[in-house]
Design a protein around this motif. Structure first.
Motif, PDB file in Angstrom:
ATOM      1  N   PRO A 250       0.986  -1.528   0.511  1.00 40.44           N
ATOM      2  CA  PRO A 250       0.004  -0.243  -0.061  1.00 40.44           C
ATOM      3  C   PRO A 250       0.992   1.188   0.000  1.00 40.44           C
ATOM      4  O   PRO A 250       1.931   1.305   0.306  1.00 40.44           O
ATOM      5  CB  PRO A 250      -0.717  -0.428   1.372  1.00 40.44           C
ATOM      6  N   ALA A 251       1.052   2.278  -0.294  1.00 40.37           N
ATOM      7  CA  ALA A 251       0.841   3.433  -0.839  1.00 40.37           C
ATOM      8  C   ALA A 251       1.355   3.818   0.957  1.00 40.37           C
ATOM      9  O   ALA A 251       1.085   3.525   2.050  1.00 40.37           O
ATOM     10  CB  ALA A 251      -0.077   5.062  -1.073  1.00 40.37           C
ATOM     11  N   ASP A 252       2.539   4.625   0.705  1.00 39.91           N
ATOM     12  CA  ASP A 252       3.063   4.919   2.344  1.00 39.91           C
ATOM     13  C   ASP A 252       2.883   6.289   2.157  1.00 39.91           C
ATOM     14  O   ASP A 252       3.445   7.203   1.990  1.00 39.91           O
ATOM     15  CB  ASP A 252       4.765   4.851   2.144  1.00 39.91           C
ATOM     16  N   ILE A 253       2.514   6.544   3.901  1.00 41.92           N
ATOM     17  CA  ILE A 253       1.268   8.249   3.745  1.00 41.92           C
ATOM     18  C   ILE A 253       2.940   8.447   4.193  1.00 41.92           C
ATOM     19  O   ILE A 253       3.580   8.685   5.468  1.00 41.92           O
ATOM     20  CB  ILE A 253       0.611   7.806   4.420  1.00 41.92           C
ATOM     21  N   LEU A 254       3.928   9.840   3.983  1.00 46.59           N
ATOM     22  CA  LEU A 254       4.496  10.295   4.425  1.00 46.59           C
ATOM     23  C   LEU A 254       4.755  11.685   5.300  1.00 46.59           C
ATOM     24  O   LEU A 254       5.092  12.185   6.267  1.00 46.59           O
ATOM     25  CB  LEU A 254       5.894  10.890   3.217  1.00 46.59           C
ATOM     26  N   THR A 255       3.789  11.946   4.969  1.00 43.12           N
ATOM     27  CA  THR A 255       2.491  13.279   6.003  1.00 43.12           C
ATOM     28  C   THR A 255       1.695  12.927   6.951  1.00 43.12           C
ATOM     29  O   THR A 255       1.006  13.458   7.206  1.00 43.12           O
ATOM     30  CB  THR A 255       2.347  13.754   5.135  1.00 43.12           C
ATOM     31  N   GLN A 256       2.234  12.043   8.255  1.00 38.94           N
ATOM     32  CA  GLN A 256       1.505  12.158   9.212  1.00 38.94           C
ATOM     33  C   GLN A 256       3.203  12.299  10.418  1.00 38.94           C
ATOM     34  O   GLN A 256       4.236  11.781  10.494  1.00 38.94           O
ATOM     35  CB  GLN A 256       0.844  10.434   8.959  1.00 38.94           C
ATOM     36  N   ALA A 257       2.548  12.377  11.479  1.00 34.63           N
ATOM     37  CA  ALA A 257       3.168  12.685  12.566  1.00 34.63           C
ATOM     38  C   ALA A 257       3.553  11.806  13.086  1.00 34.63           C
ATOM     39  O   ALA A 257       3.491  10.632  12.942  1.00 34.63           O
ATOM     40  CB  ALA A 257       2.260  12.989  13.654  1.00 34.63           C
TER      41      ALA A 257
END
Length: 257
Positions: A250-257
């Motif tokens: 799955p896409a890696d969400i970079l904009t998470q704290a």
């Protein structure tokens, strides 16, 4: 921050480069969490902007939006019928408003870009449903964004969630690639046809950012030359994450704290 682009070559990132992007993305996610806690009736938009200026200066983080093509703030602050690119003015939030905050950060030359829409105080059930549906459309796009799918598959996943709820999809402003520049190819529309468009490849990093309206999705731009509004004055919501495509995951969400 949304854009429309001329076609250019897609810049693929290595795993190491994606990891170098993560601190900027995490900074954006963390700061948006903090701004969300600050949003309340009586809060001035300028106070949110000043908070980011102070934090980023203290941590030696570059505010990506400030000065970009002349944009005068660190955040885009868009209220109610304002879709995107709103100014962080002295305007005070009032109970029942919805506020879209878009934020970019640059660390070690790499950009993170994310947005969310926040209810101010007690908002109407209609406004809450708009926020819920728009957020759901973003998650649908992220869930679809994998190596080997086509760009139109991601766009259609977003569009289907929004339009099935009876809302409009903004077409003039789209997502985009992210890297050392805030706006890289490819453009990532929030509407499209399954099976169409380029094949998504390993190493692509893109910002998906659906914008939905309760009414007609036709847009207009205010006299400041930046703030995009719904032409019919209806409410709008905007959610965004920067995601990376790595392996068959799955896409890696970079904009998470």
């Amino acid at each position: 921050m949304s854009t429309s682009q001329r076609p250019r070559q897609v810049i693929l990132k290595t795993d190491d480069e994606i990891e170098q992007m993560r601190p900027a993305g995490q900074m954006v996610g963390e700061t948006l969490d903090e701004l969300t806690e600050m949003v309340k009736p009586g809060r001035k938009l300028s106070e949110l902007d000043q908070y980011v200026i102070g934090k980023f200066k203290r941590l030696d983080v570059i505010p990506t939006f400030l000065g970009y093509q002349g944009f005068p703030h660190t955040i885009c602050a868009s209220i109610n019928d304002q879709i995107v690119h709103g100014f962080a003015t002295e305007r005070e939030l009032v109970d029942g408003d919805i506020l879209s905050i878009d934020l970019g950060a640059t660390i070690n030359g790499w950009v993170g870009d994310s947005a969310r829409t926040i209810g101010v105080g007690s908002i109407s059930s209609e406004a809450q449903r708009l926020l819920d549906v728009t957020a759901e459309s973003l998650h649908a796009g992220i869930a679809t964004a994998q190596i080997g799918v086509r760009k139109g598959d991601i766009a259609a996943a977003i569009q289907e969630v929004i339009e099935s709820a009876g809302y409009g999809v903004v077409r003039g402003y789209v997502g985009h690639g992210v890297g050392r520049d805030m706006h890289e190819p490819p453009s990532m529309p929030n509407y499209g046809r399954r099976g169409s468009g380029m094949v998504m490849r390993r190493g692509m990093v893109v910002a998906l950012e659906p914008m939905a309206t309760i009414g007609d999705p036709t847009t207009a731009v205010l006299d400041d030359g930046w703030t995009v509004v719904t032409a019919d004055g209806s409410l709008s919501a905007h959610f965004e994450h920067t995601v990376a495509l790595r392996d068959n995951e799955p896409a890696d969400i970079l904009t998470q704290a």
